[in-house]
Scaffold this motif. Structure first.
Motif, PDB file in Angstrom:
ATOM      1  N   LEU A  48       0.829  -1.207   0.000  1.00 22.66           N
ATOM      2  CA  LEU A  48       0.000   0.000   0.000  1.00 22.66           C
ATOM      3  C   LEU A  48       0.865   1.261   0.000  1.00 22.66           C
ATOM      4  O   LEU A  48       0.515   2.255  -0.642  1.00 22.66           O
ATOM      5  CB  LEU A  48      -0.942   0.016   1.205  1.00 22.66           C
ATOM      6  CG  LEU A  48      -2.296  -0.677   1.037  1.00 22.66           C
ATOM      7  CD1 LEU A  48      -3.126  -0.506   2.306  1.00 22.66           C
ATOM      8  CD2 LEU A  48      -3.053  -0.145  -0.170  1.00 22.66           C
ATOM      9  N   SER A  77      -4.289   5.518   4.384  1.00 17.08           N
ATOM     10  CA  SER A  77      -5.346   4.543   4.624  1.00 17.08           C
ATOM     11  C   SER A  77      -5.891   4.749   6.025  1.00 17.08           C
ATOM     12  O   SER A  77      -5.317   5.478   6.847  1.00 17.08           O
ATOM     13  CB  SER A  77      -4.810   3.111   4.480  1.00 17.08           C
ATOM     14  OG  SER A  77      -3.831   2.842   5.475  1.00 17.08           O
ATOM     15  N   TYR A  85      -8.807   0.524   4.627  1.00 16.57           N
ATOM     16  CA  TYR A  85      -9.574   1.217   3.588  1.00 16.57           C
ATOM     17  C   TYR A  85      -8.709   2.295   2.945  1.00 16.57           C
ATOM     18  O   TYR A  85      -7.944   2.986   3.627  1.00 16.57           O
ATOM     19  CB  TYR A  85     -10.829   1.865   4.176  1.00 16.57           C
ATOM     20  CG  TYR A  85     -11.890   0.878   4.603  1.00 16.57           C
ATOM     21  CD1 TYR A  85     -12.952   0.557   3.763  1.00 16.57           C
ATOM     22  CD2 TYR A  85     -11.834   0.271   5.862  1.00 16.57           C
ATOM     23  CE1 TYR A  85     -13.929  -0.344   4.157  1.00 16.57           C
ATOM     24  CE2 TYR A  85     -12.801  -0.635   6.261  1.00 16.57           C
ATOM     25  CZ  TYR A  85     -13.845  -0.937   5.398  1.00 16.57           C
ATOM     26  OH  TYR A  85     -14.814  -1.832   5.794  1.00 16.57           O
ATOM     27  N   THR A  86      -8.862   2.434   1.627  1.00 11.34           N
ATOM     28  CA  THR A  86      -8.199   3.505   0.893  1.00 11.34           C
ATOM     29  C   THR A  86      -9.238   4.251   0.062  1.00 11.34           C
ATOM     30  O   THR A  86     -10.310   3.716  -0.255  1.00 11.34           O
ATOM     31  CB  THR A  86      -7.101   2.952  -0.036  1.00 11.34           C
ATOM     32  OG1 THR A  86      -7.673   1.958  -0.916  1.00 11.34           O
ATOM     33  CG2 THR A  86      -5.971   2.341   0.767  1.00 11.34           C
TER      34      THR A  86
END
Length: 310
Positions: A48, A77, A85-86
């Motif tokens: 990420l 995030s 979650y992004t």
């Protein structure tokens, strides 16, 4: 989900599901739209972070990409209930027939966009979490080597022939291919079109260092293995030079890369075959094997198409 979205300074007012359970379209009071993605359990591999910094870099370079937005706290995030979650900008997308008789300009636009992405990524200097990829590792990686044992009859013969045809050229070209950051997952579904032009690259969560031709091969291969009729797919061969021509507006492929690209397309298809067998998607195996056999038989035409792209 509104509680999740409070991590970003966007004043979300509405959330609705999209085509996949992990994705939701978000409307803000400003009228802007976004996509909220549930990326699953906490990221322990650093992918990420790579996605955040690399897509931000591409965005600043003017490439249309689903870049990760910065939270109010300066992160990329947020966590809720054990999931990460992004948030990304929403990119317009409309169904486009990539095998229509007049699709050549669309392929040039696609090649141009992939070339601009690669040109931007070539100046990206941060570490990349995933291991580098090489063509030879795509062929001899255990999973592909074991494919013949998972098939029988003509399917087994097609795969054995494909591996045999690829073994020598892949071994020759693999160490000579340039390597830089690439999407790696640059298939048809991850390159959005709107009005015949690329509106953006999405699902940029598998960025690796690898040969740039792998992104071209991923896109071209995904069209070959689609569920379109065989007669339409054969038209794909005529459009391939237009993709390369568009790519050349930004990045020039060497003669060796052009020679290696047809082999990389079949490597991508072997990778998809492994994935379909793993997911027990038997309905997709037979068409893929049929298209793979077709590519083996028209290899000379495909190589010729690569040379006529200028």
């Amino acid at each position: 989900l509104l509680r999740v979205l409070s991590a970003w300074p966007i004043d979300a007012v509405a959330v609705e599901p999209m085509g996949r359970p992990t994705l939701h379209r978000v409307a803000a009071s400003s009228g802007d739209r976004y996509v909220l993605k549930n990326s699953g359990p906490e990221d322990e591999t650093g992918t990420l972070a790579t996605q955040y910094f690399a897509t931000q870099h591409a965005h600043r370079s003017g490439v249309p990409v689903a870049y990760l937005l910065t939270t109010a706290g300066g992160g990329y995030s947020t966590r809720q209930g054990g999931d990460v979650y992004t948030l990304m900008p929403y990119l317009a997308n409309e169904p486009t027939d990539l095998l229509a008789a007049d699709a050549a300009p669309i392929y040039e636009n696609l090649g141009d966009a992939i070339g601009r992405l690669h040109r931007a990524f070539s100046s990206y200097g941060r570490p990349i979490a995933a291991s580098p990829r090489r063509l030879e590792e795509m062929l001899h990686n255990g999973a592909v080597d074991a494919l013949p044992e998972r098939l029988e009859g003509n399917g087994r013969r097609v795969v054995e022939r494909t591996i045999a045809l690829l073994d020598e050229p892949v071994g020759e070209y693999s160490p000579r291919m340039p390597v830089q950051p690439i999407l790696w997952d640059c298939h048809e579904g991850n390159v959005l079109l709107n009005g015949g032009r690329v509106s953006g690259f999405v699902d940029c969560d598998r960025i690796v260092r690898g040969p740039p031709i792998c992104d071209l091969a991923s896109f071209l291969g995904s069209i070959v293995l689609s569920d379109r009729p065989d007669a339409q797919v054969r038209r794909w061969l005529d459009f391939t030079p237009h993709l390369i021509r568009g790519y050349h507006r930004n990045v020039s492929l060497s003669a060796e890369e052009r020679h290696a690209l047809p082999h990389a397309i079949r490597l991508v298809m072997l990778g998809f075959l492994h994935l379909f067998l793993l997911r027990r998607a038997e309905q997709r195996v037979a068409p893929l094997l049929r298209r793979l056999e077709w590519l083996n038989n028209c290899a000379d035409d495909l190589h010729a198409a690569m040379q006529t792209a200028d």
